[in-house]
Design a protein around this motif. Structure first.
Motif, short mmCIF file in Angstrom:
data_model
loop_
_atom_site.label_atom_id
_atom_site.label_comp_id
_atom_site.label_asym_id
_atom_site.label_seq_id
_atom_site.Cartn_x
_atom_site.Cartn_y
_atom_site.Cartn_z
N THR A 114 25.39 -27.01 -7.23
CA THR A 114 25.03 -28.28 -7.84
C THR A 114 26.29 -29.04 -8.24
O THR A 114 27.37 -28.47 -8.38
CB THR A 114 24.16 -28.07 -9.09
N TYR A 115 26.11 -30.34 -8.44
CA TYR A 115 27.23 -31.18 -8.86
C TYR A 115 27.75 -30.73 -10.22
O TYR A 115 28.97 -30.75 -10.47
CB TYR A 115 26.75 -32.64 -8.91
N SER A 116 26.87 -30.31 -11.10
CA SER A 116 27.30 -29.82 -12.42
C SER A 116 28.17 -28.59 -12.28
O SER A 116 29.17 -28.43 -13.00
CB SER A 116 26.08 -29.49 -13.29
N GLN A 117 27.82 -27.71 -11.35
CA GLN A 117 28.65 -26.52 -11.12
C GLN A 117 30.03 -26.89 -10.60
O GLN A 117 31.03 -26.26 -10.95
CB GLN A 117 27.94 -25.58 -10.14
N LEU A 118 30.09 -27.93 -9.77
CA LEU A 118 31.39 -28.41 -9.29
C LEU A 118 32.25 -28.87 -10.45
O LEU A 118 33.43 -28.51 -10.55
CB LEU A 118 31.18 -29.54 -8.28
N LEU A 154 29.38 -30.23 -1.34
CA LEU A 154 28.62 -31.20 -2.13
C LEU A 154 28.98 -32.65 -1.85
O LEU A 154 28.27 -33.57 -2.25
CB LEU A 154 28.81 -30.92 -3.63
N GLY A 155 30.10 -32.88 -1.15
CA GLY A 155 30.51 -34.25 -0.87
C GLY A 155 29.55 -34.95 0.08
O GLY A 155 28.91 -34.33 0.93
N ARG A 203 31.41 -28.61 9.07
CA ARG A 203 30.69 -27.33 9.04
C ARG A 203 29.69 -27.31 7.89
O ARG A 203 28.58 -26.76 8.00
CB ARG A 203 31.69 -26.18 8.90
N ALA A 204 30.06 -27.93 6.76
CA ALA A 204 29.18 -27.97 5.59
C ALA A 204 28.19 -29.13 5.65
O ALA A 204 27.39 -29.31 4.72
CB ALA A 204 30.03 -28.09 4.32
N GLY A 205 28.22 -29.92 6.73
CA GLY A 205 27.28 -31.02 6.88
C GLY A 205 27.72 -32.30 6.20
O GLY A 205 26.90 -33.18 5.93
#
Length: 510
Positions: free
Chosen positions: A281-285, A406-407, A428-430
């Motif tokens: 999640t963005y919060s985890q980032l 997450l970007g 690779r991460a989409g």
């Protein structure tokens, strides 16, 4: 077939990574072993804790009119069929770092001496049988180029003359140039009894200087650059004023290599077997960023302004929910990577204009990287001016991984890019990428299909095209989510696998 790879970096070993070459040296040998080849990799021992090691032997090397004894060790933990070797000497480990930053008046001096001794040890280990003689000796970048010089010009190594020499250029901008003589760090200081052909080894722009990279290009059986497009670009003279970075003074040698059938462009690959499927999640980032910032702050008794401003910005981001797109960038802060972002745009720089465009879409910009101290300061000042910009001066694997995952849009406006790994990791991460259509970026990102590309004939037009492309990409993100998702899927589905890459290695290089 037995291949011995010689390099300065290797991400298969702890702390022995600075740039993308370390990823290549980590991944290519594994893929070659899977094809049935025997592969040894050797780098200097920089003094890092590498785990269990097994003593192989010692070599005595004549260097700078003295005899030096160097020890060879095999690292035995979790090496997946690849023989990982380090060579130990106090000169290699005195700074506990891969590279040293010398003053501008003596560029490469410390590193050139260090790697010249390392290269001499390779030759001695081969002739003395401490290293198993391979069919192919694969040298990487200027740090290994003296191996080719010694094998071709020192009669002591005549028995190794039949070794096939392959030379890979990862970064043509760094050539390791040193004087032929008259300096403690020079070819004749290292090897005072060596007879050599100065016409083949000299720098075209500074004939009194020894150019390791040019030497290896001229002496190798095959010269490999790390993308097909880049193999064409390097045959054209650079034109800095027009924003074109090509042969960097070595274009004639590379043209000749191409005419001889020696120059081969093979795109690097990416490992698709290690993707983390965990949904972050963005919060985890933001929490990971804060934790990483604290660890950076604790390394110094004085608080760096970049870390302080970054932490204040993290707190600001935590206090307000994310609304718009998250634009990310991960990479070294060098002119190669960010020159376009530093161009003047009326009152501000391009980086400020980038932030203003992202702000129009209520988005945020995250940049992770370090490098040139002047560029670090420039980005710190830009962060202070733009409240939607977070610049993290350093590198943290955990933060980088989450940024890829997450970007919404990955920014990579390199002025030149031999291959590039960051865009492959983002894809690779989409995460679609916005890239300057040069080198490996041109070969991996397809405009409006798997990402977004821009171009231009001058630095000014390139910067303008970057801003225009950014506006168009974010408009598409906001107004056409169906098309955006299709681009994301095509980015994630793109494959640049090492299996196909090493098939080309075997066919065209070995």
């Amino acid at each position: 077939m037995h291949v011995l790879m010689v390099a300065a970096e290797n991400d298969a070993l702890p702390n022995a990574k600075v740039g993308g070459v370390a990823d290549v040296i980590r991944d290519v040998p594994k893929a070659l072993v899977a094809q049935g080849l025997t592969v040894d990799v050797v780098i200097p021992d920089y003094g890092f804790e590498l785990g269990e090691r097994c003593f192989i032997g010692e070599v005595s090397v004549a260097f700078k009119s003295e005899t030096h004894v160097l020890s060879l060790f095999e690292i035995t933990q979790n090496q997946k069929g690849v023989r990982q070797i380090v060579i130990s000497h106090p000169l290699f480990s005195q700074s506990l770092s891969v590279y040293c930053n010398d003053n501008d008046n003596r560029p490469f001096a410390t590193d050139a001496t260090k790697f010249a001794l390392f290269n001499a040890a390779i030759c001695e280990a081969l002739i003395q049988g401490v290293l198993t003689q391979p069919n192919t000796l694969h040298l990487h970048d200027w740090h290994s180029a003296c191996v080719a010089v010694l094998l071709k010009f020192n009669p002591r190594y005549g028995k190794l003359a039949k070794l096939r020499l392959v030379y890979t250029v990862h970064n043509l901008a760094l050539q390791g140039i040193r004087p032929f003589k008259g300096d403690d760090s020079s070819l004749e200081a290292w090897f005072p009894s060596l007879s050599y052909d100065g016409q083949r080894l000299c720098d075209p722009r500074y004939p009194h200087c020894f150019n390791p990279m040019r030497s290896a290009i001229n002496l190798a059986d095959k010269v490999h650059v790390v993308s097909p497009s880049y193999s064409q670009e390097v045959q054209i003279a650079s034109n800095d004023a027009h924003g074109f970075f090509g042969g960097e003074g070595l274009e004639r040698d590379l043209q000749q290599a191409a005419e001889q059938g020696k120059l081969i462009g093979i795109l690097n690959g990416c490992d698709y077997a290690i993707q983390d499927k965990h949904e972050a999640t963005y919060s985890q980032l933001l929490e990971q960023i804060e934790s990483t910032l604290f660890s950076w702050m604790a390394k110094s008794a004085q608080l760096h302004s970049s870390h302080y401003i970054a932490h204040q910005r993290v707190l600001q981001f935590m206090a307000c929910d994310k609304q718009g797109p998250l634009v990310t960038s991960v990479g070294r802060l060098t002119e190669q990577k960010v020159l376009l972002l530093c161009q003047q745009q009326s009152k501000d720089l391009t980086i400020d204009s980038v932030c203003q465009i992202i702000n129009q879409f209520k988005g945020r910009l995250l940049v992770l990287g370090s490098g040139d101290s002047k560029l670090e300061h420039l980005f710190t000042c830009a962060m202070a001016r733009n409240n939607n910009f977070l610049f993290l001066k350093g590198y943290g694997q955990g933060v980088g991984d989450l940024m890829y995952q997450l970007g919404d849009l990955f920014l990579m406006p390199s002025s030149f890019e031999p291959c590039g790994i960051s865009q492959m990791l983002a894809m690779r991460a989409g995460q679609p990428c916005l890239v300057h259509s040069v080198g490996g970026l041109k070969d991996t990102v397809e405009h409006n299909v798997s990402g977004f590309c821009f171009n231009g004939d001058t630095l000014s037009t390139q910067a303008d095209a970057l801003l225009q492309s950014l506006t168009e990409a974010l408009s598409l993100y906001q107004t056409n989510p169906k098309q955006w998702q299709a681009i994301k899927r095509r980015a994630a589905d793109a494959r640049f696998s090492w299996d196909s890459v090493v098939t080309d290695y075997i066919t065209y290089l070995y």
